[in-house]
Scaffold this active site. Structure first.
Site, PDB file in Angstrom:
ATOM      1  N   GLU A 211       0.921  -1.190  -0.003  1.00  0.00           N
ATOM      2  CA  GLU A 211       0.086  -0.160  -0.042  1.00  0.00           C
ATOM      3  C   GLU A 211       0.796   1.213   0.059  1.00  0.00           C
ATOM      4  OE1 GLU A 211      -3.186   2.370  -0.237  1.00  0.00           O
ATOM      5  OE2 GLU A 211      -3.244   0.333  -0.324  1.00  0.00           O
ATOM      6  N   GLU A 212       1.938   1.110   0.589  1.00  0.00           N
ATOM      7  CA  GLU A 212       2.885   2.436   0.890  1.00  0.00           C
ATOM      8  C   GLU A 212       4.000   2.512   0.343  1.00  0.00           C
ATOM      9  OE1 GLU A 212       0.854   4.724   1.522  1.00  0.00           O
ATOM     10  OE2 GLU A 212      -0.541   4.101   3.127  1.00  0.00           O
ATOM     11  N   SER A 619     -10.337  10.533  -1.259  1.00  0.00           N
ATOM     12  CA  SER A 619      -9.195  10.006  -0.512  1.00  0.00           C
ATOM     13  C   SER A 619      -8.558  11.087   0.375  1.00  0.00           C
ATOM     14  CB  SER A 619      -8.257   9.212  -1.270  1.00  0.00           C
ATOM     15  OG  SER A 619      -7.248   8.419  -0.672  1.00  0.00           O
ATOM     16  N   ASP A 694     -14.468  -0.425   2.432  1.00  0.00           N
ATOM     17  CA  ASP A 694     -13.179   0.006   2.247  1.00  0.00           C
ATOM     18  C   ASP A 694     -12.076  -0.387   3.096  1.00  0.00           C
ATOM     19  OD1 ASP A 694     -11.097   1.813   1.897  1.00  0.00           O
ATOM     20  OD2 ASP A 694     -11.995   3.681   1.518  1.00  0.00           O
ATOM     21  N   HIS A 726     -12.221   1.180  -1.861  1.00  0.00           N
ATOM     22  CA  HIS A 726     -11.709   2.617  -1.741  1.00  0.00           C
ATOM     23  C   HIS A 726     -11.900   3.418  -2.966  1.00  0.00           C
ATOM     24  CE1 HIS A 726      -9.501   6.015   0.232  1.00  0.00           C
ATOM     25  NE2 HIS A 726      -8.572   5.979  -0.781  1.00  0.00           N
TER      26      HIS A 726
END
Length: 750
Positions: A211-212, A619, A694, A726
């Protein structure tokens, strides 16, 4: 849409006096909103996920099925004949059945932002004779010589992340949280790891990595195929977060191990297995790591087959230090090569290139801007190859014959992306290769013979053309001209052109913006303004390239709105000082810049109605919408917040701590950045949209927002999408409803 039932008072002090009502611009053939989700794709049947065959004779790509733009088929393009043809149609393999996607694969696709069905990923063998791809949980090979598809797995379990070994002798994949290999020669499969389980998978990148950190892999082949480096992820230390996934016909309680900021992360090890011992449990080599509370963002084997060596980086928990190591499989010792440090945070990149086993090309920010460095892997000594007040955006390839490095950069303009080459001689200026204003997305093979240029402008989606390494055009892959027969052609006459501008903040910092006026714009008329924002780290919206969001913006303009898009301080590609303005500063610098910019524009231009300003984003853009409407309640009359982060102490570790530190150490910073600290001041008409499944920005963020607004007696509207993740893009109906709601919200309230 439903009204919040417990809201009892309306605190809109300045909304009673309406200016002229928004009316759609009178056009002969405006773009219908529903056309955005219909087939054929308005952007044209442009190739996706393009790859160059090892010998350069073919290009392969994924292309939407003519009857369903969400389903992708595998195509090939002959670089000699210029002919494109389908190789594999997804529906043929599915045999009319509905595609089934496992929960693990669904989550993985969500991390990679894959929204399509059918064949969504594939890989060439290094020999160029086979193509590997998964579909419906099984793995398939397309054999080019025989022109046939061969199924290589057929199990009840779901196989994910398949890869060819470097010499093409094996196909590796993950099944039941363990790594397997399939011998292409003997047609047999063997299990490599046996310890994997749901909470401690082998060979699967952990949530934070996917994810990051941009690392989607959890295993890597050595060049000689003798070893597999495999991550062992122990998620058990990560606290379980209970969340409901609410669907139209059911409710599912999910216990997700979600690493909230300030809490414990997953424990990750790198273990090295011998492939010759596959088929039975074996004792692996464990790669030593410095410290315990850290991240592993990068893993890559050094080139060459003699005594394989593994490189990897370790980033400290506070992300202010990154150490680059090499592990020798023969001596079983690690060696620190170099260290990067930054008082705010060290950025992670994956576009580094090994020239050989002694030299690395790396992009570092020592000078204040990302530039290419040549690093000696023995001494760690660095030598700057490029320099200047501009950013290297992607390091693409190195040509050993010409000793030229190829990269894209914004050297020409902060709003463009162009291809450059440079010798490895420090001080020699780079040479621009690509031509034409706009945004050039470049693709090259590791051993470049030519490059592919997806050249787009704000008004036209990209056309794909091949060029030689001097920039000379070779052949068109996908012209994509908006002419008769192109899906966009009927509507082009009703489109407005993007206009670009810049202004300075009170501190003298230059910000870039762009705007879109209604097609039949009249300078003497006053128009409502919609500010589209993201505003968060890592995203630059104002470029001279195409964005699919442009289509929805055109619809807003056709309905009589002026659309304004701006990048605030903190956004990327403008140097370390500009980008690090986010440090300990969420909800301040971007709120200050975006509100000041829209104030300056509406004060300067009388055709922008200061009393009718709206704002929307998704977001981080949803978060910023709430912060702008709360901190500047008299400026924004209406807003739409999509999947907003409300309380950063509930978001994940790697993203949040990079900018804000740990909540236990930065209580005041987190309080300032919390939407709930400010939202009771909100006056404008608010619509909140959120997917009820989400797993990134959990639905609980919006529930906290609803509760606070209700307690304050503030009315608002909300769209909750059952089963949506999401992006709220899994279903065409969701996407259409979301966009229709945004348009109607602004038409009713501006």
């Amino acid at each position: 849409m439903f009204r919040a039932l417990s809201a009892t008072t309306l605190l809109f002090t300045n909304l009673a006096c309406h200016s002229q009502k928004v009316e759609p611009t009178d056009l002969k053939n405006p773009l219908p909103l529903k056309r955005l989700i219909e087939s054929p794709d308005l952007e044209g049947s442009r190739p996706k996920n393009i790859k160059i065959s090892p010998d350069g004779s073919h290009l392969t790509f994924l292309k939407p099925n003519k009857d369903d733009q969400k389903t992708l088929d595998l195509w090939t393009f002959d670089t000699k004949s210029g002919q494109a043809e389908p190789l594999v149609e997804s529906q043929v393999l599915l045999k009319g059945k509905q595609e089934v996607v496992s929960e693990e694969e669904r989550a993985r696709r969500e991390r990679k932002r894959i929204q399509n069905n059918g064949i969504v990923e594939y890989q060439w063998s290094k020999q160029g004779n086979q193509i590997l791809f998964p579909i419906n949980g099984d793995l398939f090979l397309y054999q080019l010589e025989k022109k046939k598809v061969v199924q290589i797995t057929n199990s009840k379990e779901y196989e994910i992340d398949p890869r060819f070994s470097p010499k093409g002798h094996f196909v590796s994949f993950i099944r039941n949280y363990n790594v397997f290999i399939f011998d292409v020669r003997t047609q047999t499969e063997k299990q490599v790891t046996f310890a994997g389980q749901e909470d401690a998978p082998m060979g699967v990148a952990e949530f934070i990595a996917q994810e990051e950190m941009g690392r989607y892999r959890g295993y890597w082949w050595s060049p000689d195929e003798s070893y597999l480096a495999i991550t062992r992820v122990d998620n058990r230390p990560v606290a379980k977060t209970e969340r409901f996934e609410i669907y139209a016909d059911s409710v599912r309680l999910v216990q997700q191990r979600y690493p909230k900021t300030g809490a414990t992360n997953a424990s990750v090890q790198i273990q090295i297995f011998k492939t010759q011992n596959a088929g039975r449990p074996q004792k692996a080599m464990t790669v030593p790591l410095s410290g315990s509370d850290h991240y592993i963002p990068q893993v890559k084997w050094l080139p060459g087959t003699d005594k394989p060596k593994l490189s990897y980086s370790v980033q400290s928990r506070d992300q202010k230090k990154l150490e680059f190591y090499i592990f020798d499989t023969t001596t079983r010792k690690m060696r620190l090569v170099f260290t990067e440090q930054d008082p705010a945070w060290v950025n992670i990149r994956h576009d580094y290139v090994f020239i050989d086993d002694q030299t690395l090309l790396w992009v570092g920010e020592d000078s204040g801007f990302p530039h290419i460095q040549k690093i000696n892997l023995t001494s760690g000594a660095k030598q700057s190859i490029t320099q200047g007040l501009w950013a290297v955006k992607t390091l693409l390839a190195y040509d050993k014959k010409t000793q030229q490095v190829y990269f894209t950069a914004n050297k020409t303009s902060s709003l463009e992306n162009q291809l450059f080459s440079s010798p490895l001689t420090p001080g020699d200026p780079p040479k621009q290769i690509s031509q034409g204003e706009g945004y050039h997305k470049i693709m090259m093979a590791k051993k470049p013979k030519f490059y592919l240029d997806n050249h787009s402008t704000p008004e036209a989606p990209g056309s794909l053309r091949a060029h030689d390494l001097t920039g000379k055009p070779l052949f068109d892959v996908h012209q994509n001209k908006i002419e008769s027969g192109h899906p966009l052609a009927p509507y082009q006459s009703s489109f407005s052109a993007w206009e670009f501008g810049r202004l300075k903040t009170r501190e003298g910092v230059t910000l870039f913006y762009k705007w879109l006026k209604p097609p039949s714009f009249n300078n003497g008329q006053s128009y409502p303004v919609i500010q589209y924002i993201y505003g968060g780290p890592g995203v630059q919206l104002v470029t001279k390239g195409w964005s699919r969001q442009n289509l929805f913006h055109q619809i807003l303009a056709q309905n009589g709105f002026i659309v304004v898009v701006a990048d605030n301080q903190g956004t990327p590609n403008r140097g370390r000082e500009f980008e690090r303005r986010y440090h300990l500063n969420f909800g301040r610098i971007e709120v200050q810049d975006q509100s000041a910019l829209i104030k300056q524009l509406t004060e300067k231009y009388s055709f922008m109605d200061q009393q009718r300003i709206g704002v929307f984003g998704h977001s981080y853009g949803g978060y910023l919408t709430l912060m702008l409407m709360s901190q500047h309640p008299d400026l924004y009359k209406a807003g739409v917040s999509g999947a907003p982060v409300v309380d950063w102490s509930l978001y994940d570790t790697h993203y949040t701590e990079r900018y804000l530190g740990k909540p236990q150490d930065q209580e005041t910073t987190y309080q300032q950045a919390n939407v709930l600290t400010h939202v009771k001041q909100l006056k404008g008409k608010l619509l909140v949209a959120h997917g009820m499944a989400d797993d990134n920005v959990l639905f609980s963020h919006s529930l906290m927002l609803y509760s606070t607004l209700q307690e304050a007696g503030l009315l608002f509207d909300t769209n909750a999408y059952p089963g949506a993740k999401h992006g709220i893009r899994q279903k065409k109906s969701w996407q259409h409803h979301y966009q229709k709601s945004i348009l109607n919200h602004f038409k009713e309230n501006l």
